[in-house]
Scaffold this active site. Structure first.
Site, PDB file in Angstrom:
ATOM      1  N   CYS A  80       1.213  11.084  -9.657  1.00  0.00           N
ATOM      2  CA  CYS A  80      -0.006  11.789  -9.276  1.00  0.00           C
ATOM      3  C   CYS A  80      -0.488  12.632 -10.459  1.00  0.00           C
ATOM      4  O   CYS A  80       0.288  13.402 -11.030  1.00  0.00           O
ATOM      5  CB  CYS A  80       0.282  12.687  -8.076  1.00  0.00           C
ATOM      6  N   CYS A 114      -0.163  16.548  -9.335  1.00  0.00           N
ATOM      7  CA  CYS A 114       1.088  17.285  -9.166  1.00  0.00           C
ATOM      8  C   CYS A 114       2.298  16.608  -9.782  1.00  0.00           C
ATOM      9  O   CYS A 114       3.391  17.170  -9.763  1.00  0.00           O
ATOM     10  CB  CYS A 114       1.343  17.533  -7.685  1.00  0.00           C
ATOM     11  N   CYS A 150      -2.051  11.795  -1.927  1.00  0.00           N
ATOM     12  CA  CYS A 150      -0.724  12.210  -2.365  1.00  0.00           C
ATOM     13  C   CYS A 150      -0.145  13.131  -1.293  1.00  0.00           C
ATOM     14  O   CYS A 150      -0.774  14.115  -0.910  1.00  0.00           O
ATOM     15  CB  CYS A 150      -0.831  12.950  -3.695  1.00  0.00           C
ATOM     16  N   CYS A 153       0.472  16.999  -2.855  1.00  0.00           N
ATOM     17  CA  CYS A 153      -0.612  17.946  -3.169  1.00  0.00           C
ATOM     18  C   CYS A 153      -1.899  17.658  -2.399  1.00  0.00           C
ATOM     19  O   CYS A 153      -2.869  18.404  -2.521  1.00  0.00           O
ATOM     20  CB  CYS A 153      -0.886  17.971  -4.671  1.00  0.00           C
ATOM     21  N   CYS A 193      -5.781   0.404  -3.365  1.00  0.00           N
ATOM     22  CA  CYS A 193      -6.820   0.372  -4.379  1.00  0.00           C
ATOM     23  C   CYS A 193      -6.962   1.811  -4.887  1.00  0.00           C
ATOM     24  O   CYS A 193      -7.492   2.674  -4.180  1.00  0.00           O
ATOM     25  CB  CYS A 193      -8.089  -0.128  -3.691  1.00  0.00           C
TER      26      CYS A 193
END
Ligand code: FE
Length: 129
Positions: free
Chosen positions: A46, A49, A95, A98, A118
């Site tokens: 991510c 984070c 995510c 976060c 995607c």
């Protein structure tokens, strides 16, 4: 006026483009992302984070214009949420750590899972194996 400290923190940490996608659920233009034609072995994390989200082993070329994966590293790493914006019924992928917006998941994947995650390149950071 009270300021939203959490969003201020993201504004400082992320680029304007990353903020638009991760925090405002924007979408990078198709065929422009840095990881679309990226084939190194490693982990996509991510960009907000640092949580590990997708492995290069599950990446495939979907022709959609965005990096595509048939599954996340671990299903608890991402959250899926119904998204009815723009008059479409889609499933948003976020995510888990976060809450950053990553992209959408569709059920037309070519591989065993049948899923196509995607994902915006800009929501990811790559760590080479
Ligand atoms: Fe995150």
């Amino acid at each position: 006026m009270e300021s939203n400290t959490s969003e201020d923190k993201w504004k400082n940490k992320l680029t304007k483009e990353q903020y638009n996608v991760l925090r405002e659920k924007g979408t990078e233009p198709a065929f422009t992302g840095k990881y679309l034609n990226h084939h190194e072995k490693g982990i996509y994390k991510c960009a907000g984070c640092g949580a590990p989200l997708f492995s290069s082993e599950k990446k495939f070329n979907s022709g959609s214009g965005w990096p595509s994966f048939d599954q996340p590293i671990n299903e608890i790493k991402v959250q899926e949420k119904v998204d009815t914006s723009y008059g479409m019924k889609r499933t948003e992928v976020l995510c888990s750590k976060c809450g950053g917006h990553l992209g959408h998941v569709f059920n037309d994947g070519p591989k065993t899972t049948g899923c196509r995650y995607c994902i915006n390149s800009i929501s990811l950071d790559f760590e080479k194996e």
